[in-house]
Design a protein around this motif. Structure first.
Motif, PDB file in Angstrom:
ATOM      1  N   LYS A   1      34.197  29.455  25.666  1.00 46.99           N
ATOM      2  CA  LYS A   1      34.337  30.632  26.398  1.00 46.99           C
ATOM      3  C   LYS A   1      32.733  31.128  26.136  1.00 46.99           C
ATOM      4  N   ILE A   2      32.241  32.245  27.246  1.00 45.91           N
ATOM      5  CA  ILE A   2      30.964  32.831  26.887  1.00 45.91           C
ATOM      6  C   ILE A   2      30.957  33.536  25.305  1.00 45.91           C
ATOM      7  N   PRO A   3      30.224  33.394  24.511  1.00 47.48           N
ATOM      8  CA  PRO A   3      30.327  34.052  23.356  1.00 47.48           C
ATOM      9  C   PRO A   3      29.783  35.499  23.244  1.00 47.48           C
ATOM     10  N   PHE A   4      30.654  36.378  24.158  1.00 47.46           N
ATOM     11  CA  PHE A   4      30.447  37.752  24.266  1.00 47.46           C
ATOM     12  C   PHE A   4      30.952  38.367  23.002  1.00 47.46           C
ATOM     13  N   ALA A   5      29.902  39.420  22.370  1.00 53.87           N
ATOM     14  CA  ALA A   5      30.525  39.841  21.018  1.00 53.87           C
ATOM     15  C   ALA A   5      31.418  41.175  21.593  1.00 53.87           C
ATOM     16  N   VAL A   6      32.445  41.461  20.969  1.00 51.69           N
ATOM     17  CA  VAL A   6      33.371  42.601  21.104  1.00 51.69           C
ATOM     18  C   VAL A   6      32.818  43.871  20.540  1.00 51.69           C
TER      19      VAL A   6
ATOM     20  N   TYR B   1      26.240  37.989  36.327  1.00 51.52           N
ATOM     21  CA  TYR B   1      25.442  37.791  35.226  1.00 51.52           C
ATOM     22  C   TYR B   1      25.762  36.323  34.559  1.00 51.52           C
ATOM     23  N   GLY B   2      26.897  35.434  35.016  1.00 54.71           N
ATOM     24  CA  GLY B   2      26.978  34.220  34.701  1.00 54.71           C
ATOM     25  C   GLY B   2      26.070  33.094  35.153  1.00 54.71           C
ATOM     26  N   LYS B   3      25.720  33.645  36.327  1.00 55.61           N
ATOM     27  CA  LYS B   3      24.723  32.664  37.299  1.00 55.61           C
ATOM     28  C   LYS B   3      23.415  32.923  36.286  1.00 55.61           C
ATOM     29  N   ALA B   4      23.199  34.036  36.088  1.00 56.41           N
ATOM     30  CA  ALA B   4      21.906  34.426  35.444  1.00 56.41           C
ATOM     31  C   ALA B   4      21.712  33.732  33.876  1.00 56.41           C
ATOM     32  N   MET B   5      22.796  33.851  33.600  1.00 60.81           N
ATOM     33  CA  MET B   5      23.032  33.007  31.881  1.00 60.81           C
ATOM     34  C   MET B   5      22.919  31.494  32.170  1.00 60.81           C
ATOM     35  N   LEU B   6      23.601  30.792  33.186  1.00 63.27           N
ATOM     36  CA  LEU B   6      23.377  29.714  33.456  1.00 63.27           C
ATOM     37  C   LEU B   6      22.053  29.020  33.526  1.00 63.27           C
ATOM     38  N   ASP B   7      21.393  29.958  34.540  1.00 65.18           N
ATOM     39  CA  ASP B   7      19.809  29.807  34.602  1.00 65.18           C
ATOM     40  C   ASP B   7      18.955  29.665  33.537  1.00 65.18           C
ATOM     41  N   THR B   8      19.442  30.089  32.441  1.00 68.08           N
ATOM     42  CA  THR B   8      18.672  30.414  31.215  1.00 68.08           C
ATOM     43  C   THR B   8      18.642  29.115  30.452  1.00 68.08           C
ATOM     44  N   LEU B   9      20.001  28.228  30.632  1.00 70.03           N
ATOM     45  CA  LEU B   9      20.225  27.174  30.214  1.00 70.03           C
ATOM     46  C   LEU B   9      19.113  25.977  30.286  1.00 70.03           C
ATOM     47  N   PRO B  10      19.013  25.116  29.395  1.00 71.84           N
ATOM     48  CA  PRO B  10      18.000  24.001  29.890  1.00 71.84           C
ATOM     49  C   PRO B  10      18.479  23.184  31.141  1.00 71.84           C
ATOM     50  N   PRO B  11      17.625  22.600  31.738  1.00 77.00           N
ATOM     51  CA  PRO B  11      17.823  21.839  32.856  1.00 77.00           C
ATOM     52  C   PRO B  11      18.813  20.856  32.903  1.00 77.00           C
TER      53      PRO B  11
ATOM     54  N   THR C   1      27.444  15.041  26.405  1.00 74.27           N
ATOM     55  CA  THR C   1      28.089  15.948  27.507  1.00 74.27           C
ATOM     56  C   THR C   1      28.441  17.434  26.925  1.00 74.27           C
ATOM     57  N   ILE C   2      27.993  18.260  27.582  1.00 72.42           N
ATOM     58  CA  ILE C   2      28.374  19.494  27.322  1.00 72.42           C
ATOM     59  C   ILE C   2      29.458  20.273  28.294  1.00 72.42           C
ATOM     60  N   THR C   3      30.588  20.656  27.961  1.00 73.95           N
ATOM     61  CA  THR C   3      31.691  21.297  28.824  1.00 73.95           C
ATOM     62  C   THR C   3      31.919  22.664  28.532  1.00 73.95           C
ATOM     63  N   ILE C   4      31.745  23.527  29.609  1.00 78.48           N
ATOM     64  CA  ILE C   4      32.075  24.933  29.196  1.00 78.48           C
ATOM     65  C   ILE C   4      33.120  25.175  30.183  1.00 78.48           C
ATOM     66  N   LEU C   5      34.178  25.958  29.336  1.00 79.76           N
ATOM     67  CA  LEU C   5      35.581  25.907  30.064  1.00 79.76           C
ATOM     68  C   LEU C   5      35.779  27.572  30.683  1.00 79.76           C
ATOM     69  N   ASP C   6      34.438  28.263  30.705  1.00 77.57           N
ATOM     70  CA  ASP C   6      34.350  29.565  31.197  1.00 77.57           C
ATOM     71  C   ASP C   6      33.864  29.449  32.664  1.00 77.57           C
ATOM     72  N   ARG C   7      34.644  29.989  33.537  1.00 80.07           N
ATOM     73  CA  ARG C   7      34.167  29.881  34.933  1.00 80.07           C
ATOM     74  C   ARG C   7      33.244  31.058  35.332  1.00 80.07           C
ATOM     75  N   ARG C   8      33.015  32.076  34.536  1.00 78.89           N
ATOM     76  CA  ARG C   8      32.629  33.212  34.765  1.00 78.89           C
ATOM     77  C   ARG C   8      30.937  32.933  34.996  1.00 78.89           C
ATOM     78  N   LEU C   9      30.573  31.765  34.323  1.00 77.21           N
ATOM     79  CA  LEU C   9      29.279  31.064  34.543  1.00 77.21           C
ATOM     80  C   LEU C   9      28.841  30.813  36.012  1.00 77.21           C
ATOM     81  N   VAL C  10      29.903  30.655  36.870  1.00 81.07           N
ATOM     82  CA  VAL C  10      29.526  30.595  38.397  1.00 81.07           C
ATOM     83  C   VAL C  10      30.151  31.496  39.271  1.00 81.07           C
ATOM     84  N   THR C  11      31.118  32.323  38.703  1.00 84.73           N
ATOM     85  CA  THR C  11      31.963  33.439  39.394  1.00 84.73           C
ATOM     86  C   THR C  11      31.170  34.782  39.450  1.00 84.73           C
ATOM     87  N   LYS C  12      30.701  35.124  38.302  1.00 83.29           N
ATOM     88  CA  LYS C  12      29.789  36.618  38.305  1.00 83.29           C
ATOM     89  C   LYS C  12      28.558  36.263  38.358  1.00 83.29           C
TER      90      LYS C  12
END
Length: 691
Positions: free
Chosen positions: A607-612, A674-684, A661-672
């Motif tokens: 999951k994206i590590p959002f602080a609650v 802000y998720g796409k912006a997070m994805l773009d900050t990860l290494p290529p 391999t890195i597997t991320i089980l949180d689809r918000r990285l592609v559906t939201k």
């Protein structure tokens, strides 16, 4: 300006080190870092503000870069180099590996040491007195000791004493092979009030000896908490003077958070009333010991101030007992915008003034007793236990005054989070009042950046969503003229070394079924023949999934079921024996975990590590941003989560030869968005997004 001779020295040192590093390959990114650090500290970008902020990816060689860029310059300018870290692991790496190697092969002549706070050392006189007095005196000696030492604790105390007397132990907590119970350590630990350098009897204490040695060092390795302790005292009290020091703040992404914790204050109501009553009895005892009539007047004033404070605290107790605050499930009530009721504010001013008066009186009595010992009018064995006890009370009064002074400061300066927690005991109840500044950038700017000779702040994660703005703001470097912000990529060939996969899923992480979904689908992404690390967003979720998988026959290593060290030993042992290993952990395993090569080839992030935002401080931060017209989710929560996600992904590749391999089980990285912006900050990494 960087002189030609200094440039030549840096090049020579770099060459010496390179010649002795196995598998050394010249890295343009590291060379660039060395040059930029040296130029910044030499004043080429700004004559006064010699500060650079560096984000350098894993494998860049940050520690070598700042040693090469800062140390030759510090030695040439006859300034101290202080390297501050957030974790013990990095301190140990610097002291045991990096600095010895650099000293041996650089050709530079310098001394270095690890600096610890005085509370890590014993006070030799406290140790002697603690062992040679009865249990009742021990409890008087240490106000926080509520019951006599157990047989096991007494045995430990005697072992410490024997080892110290026989010179088999130097008197610092970290070098003792076994664990020293907190109750025992509290009796014998050095503190700033009891251990006086000007007194002959204390000049051979372990802390004072360590401090004398410290002044001979060129490079000091410390932690962020010790740095803040020195700044809080005005700078130059524990460490060298800031204007004679170049600071390297490694793991700088922790600095603002640790500063915030350091600046907070808390105190109970009933508990405070009780120990203030004990203080008046103690001050009477202390006044009788002092030579002449010096202490009598101060004792009367102290008792008057304490009585005033206690009267007001009892009024506060009644106000809180009768208030109709809507407490949360965990018995916490937060004051909106940090604004406390008028009735409480009026009393806060009075308590603040009374505790400050009491503190002044006790400090004067403490200093008088110290002087009496120095003059030879009072024997040290008489004064030491009294100084130790007064030191405890001074510390408590300082904390108490800090809290009530802040509560009395209404709507001035930086915004604060303020809250109350109800405490229930068998025989009574109490209220714990807390205070914490929401922003600490002003503090760092005033105490550190404006005073230091130069500073290098570095980490693998300082920017968020492609910008340094968030870090610059919270650390007090926003819009500061001359501060250099540098981002250096990792030398890793990310597309070749790792694949980032986001599997298809119809279950959102916000759905109630998400944890069940992870438990059922996780086996698809595990490789039981290799090294796996699965990072969870919460302990509850990790426990839920591990219970399910164990019913299916999976052998798991779960964080919390054994020590971190034992967990990692078993993990590496499994891999060495060719068994494969599955390691489960939470966010705390996403940083500082070094499992190179075959010890980690499959990383899964659930999951994206959002602080609650459930803590009063986080709630107050969000409220403050909203009051300014901002969006707390986008301006605080998302940038913080983006940095944590980068840290989590950073566990996989530690060397240029690593792969996996890195597997991320949180689809918000592609559906939201802000998720796409997070994805773009990860290494290529090479990407595999399933639909």
């Amino acid at each position: 300006m960087l002189s030609s001779s200094l440039k030549k020295t840096i090049r020579q040192v770099h060459q010496h080190v390179a010649n002795n590093l196995t598998d050394y390959r010249p890295r343009s990114s590291q060379n660039y870092l060395v040059a930029e650090i040296a130029k910044t500290l030499a004043g080429e970008y700004h004559k006064k503000q010699r500060i650079c902020v560096i984000e350098a990816g894993t494998g860049t060689g940050k520690s070598l870069a700042y040693c090469l860029g800062a140390l030759p310059l510090a030695l040439a300018q006859k300034k101290k180099l202080v390297i501050s870290t957030a974790t013990v692991a990095l301190q140990e790496q610097l002291i045991a590996k990096e600095l010895p190697f650099f000293k041996k092969h650089s050709g530079l002549d310098f001394k270095f040491d690890l600096v610890k706070g005085r509370q890590r050392y014993i006070c030799a006189h406290k140790l002697h007195n603690a062992l040679n007095c009865d249990s009742q005196t021990q409890m008087e000696f240490m106000p926080t000791l509520t019951s006599p030492l157990s047989d096991m604790e007494t045995k430990c105390l005697k072992q410490l004493y024997d080892a110290y007397i026989n010179k088999k132990w130097q008197g610092d907590r970290d070098s003792w092979a076994d664990t020293i119970p907190d109750r025992v350590w509290g009796l014998i630990a050095c503190d700033k009030h009891a251990c006086q350098r000007q007194m002959k009897a204390h000049q051979t204490c372990p802390f004072q000896l360590a401090r004398q040695q410290l002044m001979q060092m060129d490079v000091l390795v410390i932690n962020h908490s010790l740095l803040l302790a020195d700044l809080d005292l005005g700078g130059g009290k524990i460490l060298p003077e800031p204007d004679n020091t170049i600071y390297v703040i490694d793991e700088a992404h922790h600095l603002a958070h640790i500063t915030r914790d350091f600046s907070s204050a808390a105190a109970t109501i009933k508990g405070t009333i009780d120990w203030l009553d004990k203080l008046t009895k103690f001050s009477g005892k202390m006044a009788k010991v002092l030579v002449g009539q010096k202490g009598i007047g101060q004792n009367f004033k102290l008792c008057d101030s304490v009585n005033d404070a206690n009267k007001d605290l009892k009024v506060v107790r009644d106000i809180l007992d009768n208030a109709d605050f809507e407490y949360s499930k965990d018995d916490t009530y937060r004051f909106e915008h940090g604004e406390i009721p008028k009735s409480l504010h009026a009393k806060a001013k009075d308590i603040s003034e009374a505790t400050l008066d009491a503190l002044r009186c006790l400090n004067k009595m403490h200093d008088t007793l110290t002087q009496d010992v120095s003059d030879g009018d009072i024997k040290p064995y008489v004064a030491d236990p009294i100084l130790a006890e007064s030191g405890q009370y001074i510390n408590r009064l300082e904390q108490l005054n800090k809290l009530w002074f802040s509560y009395a400061t209404k709507g001035e300066g930086t915004p604060h989070a303020r809250w109350i927690k109800r405490l229930e005991y068998k025989s009574h109840h109490d209220h714990l009042l807390s205070d914490c500044p929401i922003e600490v950038g002003y503090y760092l700017k005033d105490k550190l950046w404006n005073e230091c000779a130069g500073a290098v702040l570095c980490s693998a994660t300082l920017s968020a969503l492609g910008s340094f703005d968030h870090f610059a703001y919270e650390s007090g470097l926003a819009k500061e003229e001359g501060v250099k912000f540098i981002k250096v990529p990792s030398p890793f060939d990310y597309p070749k070394q790792a694949t980032l996969r986001i599997p298809a899923s119809s279950i959102e992480p916000t759905d109630k079924e998400f944890s069940d979904h992870i438990a059922k689908t996780l086996p698809e992404y595990l490789n039981t023949k290799k090294a796996n690390l699965v990072l969870f967003a919460s302990y509850w979720q990790m426990d839920h999934v591990s219970k399910f998988l164990r019913t299916k026959g999976f052998n798991l290593l779960v964080q919390g079921e054994m020590s971190r060290e034992a967990l990692l030993k078993l993990h590496t042992k499994n891999i060495d024996e060719g068994k494969g290993s599955i390691l489960f952990g939470t966010q705390s395993l996403s940083e500082g975990l070094d499992l190179p090569g075959k010890y980690l080839e499959n990383l899964i992030i659930t999951k994206i590590p959002f602080a609650v935002p459930t803590s009063p401080i986080e709630e107050a931060q969000a409220e403050f941003v909203q009051s300014k017209g901002g969006n707390p989710f986008l301006s605080i929560t998302v940038p913080d989560a983006a940095k944590k996600l980068v840290q989590s992904c950073g566990r996989l590749l530690r060397k240029e030869s690593d792969a996996g391999t890195i597997t991320i089980l949180d689809r918000r990285l592609v559906t939201k968005r802000y998720g796409k912006a997070m994805l773009d900050t990860l290494p290529p990494f090479k990407r595999q997004i399933d639909y």
